[in-house]
Design a protein around this motif. Structure first.
Motif, short mmCIF file in Angstrom:
data_model
loop_
_atom_site.label_atom_id
_atom_site.label_comp_id
_atom_site.label_asym_id
_atom_site.label_seq_id
_atom_site.Cartn_x
_atom_site.Cartn_y
_atom_site.Cartn_z
N GLY A 62 4.83 22.86 -3.29
CA GLY A 62 4.60 21.74 -2.41
C GLY A 62 5.31 20.46 -2.81
N ILE A 63 4.85 19.36 -2.21
CA ILE A 63 5.50 18.06 -2.39
C ILE A 63 5.50 17.58 -3.83
CG2 ILE A 63 5.28 15.61 -1.77
CD1 ILE A 63 4.67 16.51 1.09
N PRO A 64 4.48 17.89 -4.69
CA PRO A 64 4.61 17.51 -6.10
C PRO A 64 5.88 18.06 -6.75
CG PRO A 64 2.35 18.07 -5.63
CD PRO A 64 3.13 18.42 -4.39
N THR A 65 6.31 19.25 -6.36
CA THR A 65 7.54 19.81 -6.91
C THR A 65 8.75 18.99 -6.49
OG1 THR A 65 6.56 22.03 -6.85
CG2 THR A 65 8.95 21.91 -7.08
N LEU A 66 8.72 18.46 -5.28
CA LEU A 66 9.82 17.63 -4.80
C LEU A 66 9.87 16.31 -5.56
CD1 LEU A 66 9.45 18.14 -0.93
CD2 LEU A 66 10.56 19.61 -2.62
N HIS B 293 -2.11 25.96 3.65
CA HIS B 293 -1.64 26.88 4.68
C HIS B 293 -0.51 26.27 5.50
CE1 HIS B 293 -4.59 24.31 6.57
NE2 HIS B 293 -4.28 24.75 7.78
N ILE B 294 -0.49 24.94 5.60
CA ILE B 294 0.62 24.28 6.27
C ILE B 294 1.88 24.39 5.42
CG2 ILE B 294 1.46 22.11 7.24
CD1 ILE B 294 -0.93 23.34 8.73
N TRP B 295 1.72 24.18 4.12
CA TRP B 295 2.89 24.29 3.25
C TRP B 295 3.40 25.73 3.18
CZ3 TRP B 295 6.20 20.89 1.76
CH2 TRP B 295 7.20 21.29 0.84
N GLN B 296 2.51 26.71 3.29
CA GLN B 296 2.97 28.10 3.33
C GLN B 296 3.92 28.31 4.50
OE1 GLN B 296 -0.96 30.02 3.40
NE2 GLN B 296 -0.38 31.11 1.53
#
Length: 580
Positions: free
Chosen positions: A350-354, A565-568
């Motif tokens: 997710g966004i933390p990885t970005l 589930h949205i990020w999936q």
């Protein structure tokens, strides 16, 4: 830190070139090839970290010309190993690469037990026409392979195998298990049908088209060997000694070193220890001289509900390390999501990885090529709340589940396989720690982190995953780890020797970003387009379109307790582009 690639069997010259080009970001400093015509070809992309000379470039060949090595990673104890091997091998470089090859020549497969490092490597014996390859204990560095077209292919990244012509077919079982259980596959699996990975702590041998894979690191046996009668004081002193040594080893580099920091306990320990490290020279001698404070990096999003910047700044003001603060904004997410999907080639966190990716982008601009990170403390010190809960249902998704199985078609749902994990210990807390260390949290994090750092040609080192630390902490009694309801108790006491108690005894905070709000509001148009593309793709039969639309509408209407589930769906959309 580099990229490795190779083909054994039938191959064309252009295949290896394509593999190396696809992994160029892993090693922009030099590219090399070796060809044992008709049998094997090896390639290497080098990111020069130790011994920057061209003599240390790879593929590296021993003086006899028999053995050829391609190596990704670092052997941190290479100086000690070199001293041990000096009477048995005539060294020509100051590199850990040459030490690794010398250790294999001297000890064979037993060399793996002597290595303290992160590594994935392959050695070709051009006399006996066979290959030996090994991966480090916890799988910090990647090793992917595929057997197809009468050949054996291996590489550091999946895209290199695709570049060589390996087919791009999704592994539907792994994808279904990801949507249903949040699983990222078994240790030897990937999200691609024809591509496998060598599990951490294993080695393989390939000869005459025969592949053999063996486990070389038995963690539970090593834990059992640890002394059992240490007092609390003795354990604390010994752990501190190991911790300092682990940090010192990971400062061995001929390029600038920095570290990542958040506002939590693990970062406070890292902050304290990096400022205690002693500068060393290339011969392993400690040089008692002043050196500048190490650069620290952190990210923030300008959202006070999530940002840890106040805690980071409070910690840093005690030590005065230079701090670089990297901002991630909502409108940057689509660009970085596409870039990270290309780098990861599998779903990621997710966004933390970005946000994490932006740290490495900035570090590379600053010419800080090595960063240390605090990964691994929760798993070895029982730092998660669920370790001591009787019912593990919360993390299994039974209560307020983040996994929305109603959006899946019946045929696709049936492909999902519920993950199960071994329980080698009598103690249930140890089994949960073991699961997270070898099967769930750490394997995922290490894969995310490797791709993020290498995307920007930088090296990430995890000093808390030194195997000596992990084995030691696992062997300690539970009341050394959790006391009066306080998790990671001994670790907090260690940190409090160097930093204020209000920092190190603060409750655990999950590292977060405003992902739920951004996906629902700031990035609503982009998210909607992702789901439209999924519904119109050749993989639309994985889903029940009616329920898929309902879940997305519910999310946009304010039901944002979970965004997983949205990020999936976003992950699938971005990776669909790679399948074309």
């Amino acid at each position: 830190m580099c990229g490795i690639a190779g083909i054994l069997g039938d191959y064309k010259d252009l295949q290896l070139d394509a593999m190396l080009t696809s992994q160029h970001h892993r090693g922009p400093d030099a590219t090399g090839k070796y060809d044992d015509v008709g049998f094997a070809t090896f390639g290497h992309n080098r990111l020069a970290i130790i011994d920057l000379s061209v003599q240390a470039n790879q593929p590296f060949i021993d003086a006899s010309g028999r053995y050829v090595l391609v190596f990704n990673g670092e052997i941190y104890n290479y100086i000690e190993l070199k001293a041990e091997l000096r009477d048995r091998y005539d060294f020509k470089t100051e590199s850990d690469t040459e030490v690794l090859l010398a250790a294999f020549i001297a000890y064979g497969t037993r060399c793996l037990q002597k290595l303290n490092g992160m590594f994935a490597f392959a050695i070709w014996d051009n006399q006996d026409k066979k290959m030996f390859a090994g991966r480090d204990r916890f799988g910090v560095k990647p090793f992917y392979y595929s057997i197809s077209n009468n050949s054996f292919y291996f590489s550091s990244e999946i895209k290199a195998l695709h570049a060589a012509g390996v087919s791009k077919e999704p592994n539907e079982k792994v994808w279904a298990s990801y949507f249903v259980y949040g699983s990222y596959g078994n240790l030897n699996e990937t999200f691609w049908e024809s591509i496998s990975q060598l599990p951490g702590g294993h080695f393989l041998e390939y000869e005459n088209h025969n592949l053999t894979i063996k486990k070389w690191y038995c963690f539970e046996e090593e834990v059992a060997k640890q002394p059992k009668n240490r007092t609390y004081k003795q354990a604390k002193e010994q752990y501190v000694c190991l911790l300092k040594d682990s940090i010192n080893l990971r400062f061995r580099a001929d390029v600038p070193v920095g570290f990542n920091i958040s506002g939590g306990l693990d970062s406070s320990v890292l902050l304290a220890m990096v400022n205690l490290q002693k500068k060393g020279n290339n011969h392993g001698e400690l040089v008692e001289e002043c050196h500048p404070l190490i650069n620290a990096y952190t990210f923030y999003t300008n959202n006070p509900d999530y940002d840890e910047l106040p805690w980071v700044e409070s910690m840093i003001c005690k030590t005065t390390n230079p701090l670089t603060k990297v901002l991630l904004k909502a409108d940057e997410v689509p660009f970085f999501a596409e870039k990270m999907a290309f780098q990861q080639e599998e779903p990621y966190g997710g966004i933390p990885t970005l946000a994490y990716a932006k740290i490495f982008e900035q570090a590379r601009k600053d010419k800080v090529l090595v960063l240390l990170d605090g990964q691994g403390m929760d798993e070895q010190w029982a730092g998660y709340d669920y370790y001591t809960q009787e019912n593990d249902a919360i993390i299994q998704g039974v209560i307020d589940s983040p996994f929305k199985t109603n959006i899946l078609s019946d045929f696709f749902l049936a492909k999902a396989e519920k993950p199960s994990y071994p329980k080698p210990f009598e103690d249930e807390v140890l089994n949960k720690q073991y699961r997270d260390l070898f099967y769930t949290k750490i394997p995922r994090a290490l894969r995310f982190n490797d791709r993020v750092s290498m995307a920007y040609s930088t090296e990430l080192r995890e000093p808390f995953l030194d195997y000596r630390l992990v084995e030691f902490a696992f062997s300690l009694p539970l009341d050394f780890k959790i006391k009066n309801g306080v998790s990671k108790f001994m670790l907090r006491e260690i940190a409090s020797q160097y930093l204020a108690e209000d920092l190190v005894f603060a409750p655990k905070r999950a590292l977060q970003t405003p992902q739920r709000e951004w996906l629902a509001v700031d990035l609503k148009e982009w998210v909607s387009q992702c789901f439209v593309e999924i519904a119109n793709s050749s993989y639309s039969n994985w889903f029940d379109k009616e329920f898929l639309d309902k879940e997305l509408k519910s999310y946009f209407d304010g039901n944002i307790q979970s965004s997983f589930h949205i990020w999936q769906g976003i992950s699938l959309y971005e990776i669909l582009k790679l399948m074309d």
